[in-house]
Design an enzyme around this catalytic site. Structure first.
Site, short mmCIF file in Angstrom:
data_model
loop_
_atom_site.label_atom_id
_atom_site.label_comp_id
_atom_site.label_asym_id
_atom_site.label_seq_id
_atom_site.Cartn_x
_atom_site.Cartn_y
_atom_site.Cartn_z
N ARG A 32 90.37 122.97 114.32
CA ARG A 32 89.06 122.31 114.29
C ARG A 32 88.22 122.87 115.42
O ARG A 32 88.65 123.72 116.19
CB ARG A 32 89.24 120.79 114.44
CG ARG A 32 89.93 120.40 115.74
CD ARG A 32 90.17 118.90 115.84
NE ARG A 32 91.22 118.46 114.96
CZ ARG A 32 92.51 118.36 115.31
NH1 ARG A 32 92.88 118.70 116.56
NH2 ARG A 32 93.41 117.94 114.48
N GLY A 35 87.37 126.89 117.74
CA GLY A 35 88.32 127.85 117.17
C GLY A 35 88.19 127.97 115.67
O GLY A 35 88.27 129.07 115.10
N LYS A 54 99.55 123.80 116.41
CA LYS A 54 100.59 122.77 116.26
C LYS A 54 100.30 121.78 115.14
O LYS A 54 101.20 121.07 114.70
CB LYS A 54 100.72 121.97 117.56
CG LYS A 54 101.18 122.76 118.77
CD LYS A 54 101.45 121.80 119.91
CE LYS A 54 100.22 120.98 120.25
NZ LYS A 54 100.48 119.98 121.31
N TYR A 189 92.23 120.55 136.14
CA TYR A 189 91.64 121.25 134.99
C TYR A 189 91.02 122.57 135.42
O TYR A 189 91.17 123.59 134.76
CB TYR A 189 90.60 120.36 134.32
CG TYR A 189 89.93 121.01 133.13
CD1 TYR A 189 90.66 121.40 132.01
CD2 TYR A 189 88.55 121.23 133.12
CE1 TYR A 189 90.05 122.00 130.91
CE2 TYR A 189 87.93 121.81 132.03
CZ TYR A 189 88.69 122.19 130.93
OH TYR A 189 88.06 122.79 129.85
N LYS A 193 91.86 126.25 133.83
CA LYS A 193 90.87 127.08 133.14
C LYS A 193 90.61 128.38 133.90
O LYS A 193 90.45 129.45 133.29
CB LYS A 193 89.56 126.32 132.96
CG LYS A 193 89.61 125.19 131.97
CD LYS A 193 90.08 125.62 130.59
CE LYS A 193 89.09 126.49 129.83
NZ LYS A 193 89.48 126.71 128.41
#
Length: 298
Positions: A32, A35, A54, A189, A193
């Site tokens: 979704r 991507g 996954k 985070y 990243k």
């Protein structure tokens, strides 16, 4: 659960770039969101897509599985230049799944011409609030997953370069902005990243003499995704965002070589599209009347 609407390649970009019909793109994630938009857009341009994700079964609140995404990829290819999709149910945290995805691409489509590192986990908690499980999840998917999936594809990318197909590793990660703000707000985070972005610098140097291009791509504004809409206040925030199509078109421009991009660069979707001659971006806005909200790390 039904698949999402597929995205279509910009005719302007297709006219400006090279033909990628028959190229094979290995994409992590993509059930979704951004991507998915990239995968269907590239398929409409003729590329074959191997999607490793996954999501074998539907999420309770988010639309899309790897199987519905492949159905959308096939539909986009049929409506466009003939790209096809193939699913690998797997986790980039698993070395076995990574190797299986690479081998699947070779067996199914004959090799790998491009890798797009899209899979990513996000948690914006402060240092005191982040728990070890979520910290490890971000490091394992964002940093390690990007590194290992790209590494596993090196031999196939070198073969692609030798065949004159101008291969590319494209990672959806931000510029390495050392403003302390981004470390103080969500250090865990940011570290995960920025590790993805560091692979861009390293891979670009390692593969430069092999003819493999490596870049990072990041949206200049918020992007309207189901994941963003699902967070508190997200439905309001996306009104200041753009459609995932803008990132998909920027990725397409880079793969098509329709926009100049030296290897090892940190690029925004706006910069890439400007390089391809597309400066009128109002059509991507969720609400053309709303003020655009810049994405983080910029």
């Amino acid at each position: 659960m039904q698949g999402m609407t597929h995205f279509t390649a910009s005719p302007q970009l297709l006219a400006a770039g090279r033909d990628i019909a028959g190229h094979t793109v290995l994409i992590s994630g993509g059930s979704r969101g951004i991507g998915h938009a990239i995968a269907t857009t590239l398929a409409s341009a003729g590329a074959n897509i191997v999607l490793v994700a996954k999501t074998d079964t539907p999420h309770p609140s988010l639309e899309g599985t790897v199987h519905s995404a492949v159905a959308d990829i096939d539909a986009a290819g049929e409506a466009g230049r003939g790209g096809r999709g193939s699913a690998v149910v797997g986790d980039v945290r698993s070395d076995e799944d990574v190797q299986r995805a690479v081998q699947h691409a070779v067996t199914t489509f004959g090799g790998i011409d491009h890798v797009i590192n899209n899979a990513s986990a996000i948690n914006l908690s402060s240092t005191e609030r982040i728990d070890p499980k979520r910290y490890d999840l971000m490091q394992d998917i964002n940093a390690r997953g990007t590194f290992m999936l790209s590494k596993a594809a090196f031999p196939e990318l070198r073969r692609s370069a030798g065949a004159g197909r101008d291969p590319h590793i494209l990672t959806l990660s931000p510029p390495l902005n050392l403003d302390p703000r981004w470390f103080g707000e969500h250090l865990a985070y940011t570290m995960a990243k920025y590790a993805m972005s560091m692979t861009t610098l390293g891979f670009a140097e390692e593969l430069r003499s092999d003819g493999v291009q490596v870049n990072s791509l990041w949206p200049a504004t918020l992007i309207d995704t189901a994941a963003l809409r699902a967070i508190p206040g997200g439905a309001r925030m996306v009104q200041g965002g753009r459609s995932p199509q803008i990132v998909a078109d920027a990725a397409l421009a880079l793969i098509l070589r329709a926009a100049p991009a030296p290897s090892g660069g940190f690029l925004t979707d706006e910069e890439v599209l400007a390089g391809a001659g597309m400066t009128e971006l109002a059509g991507y806005a969720v609400d053309p009347e709303a003020e655009l909200i810049p994405d983080i790390f910029l």
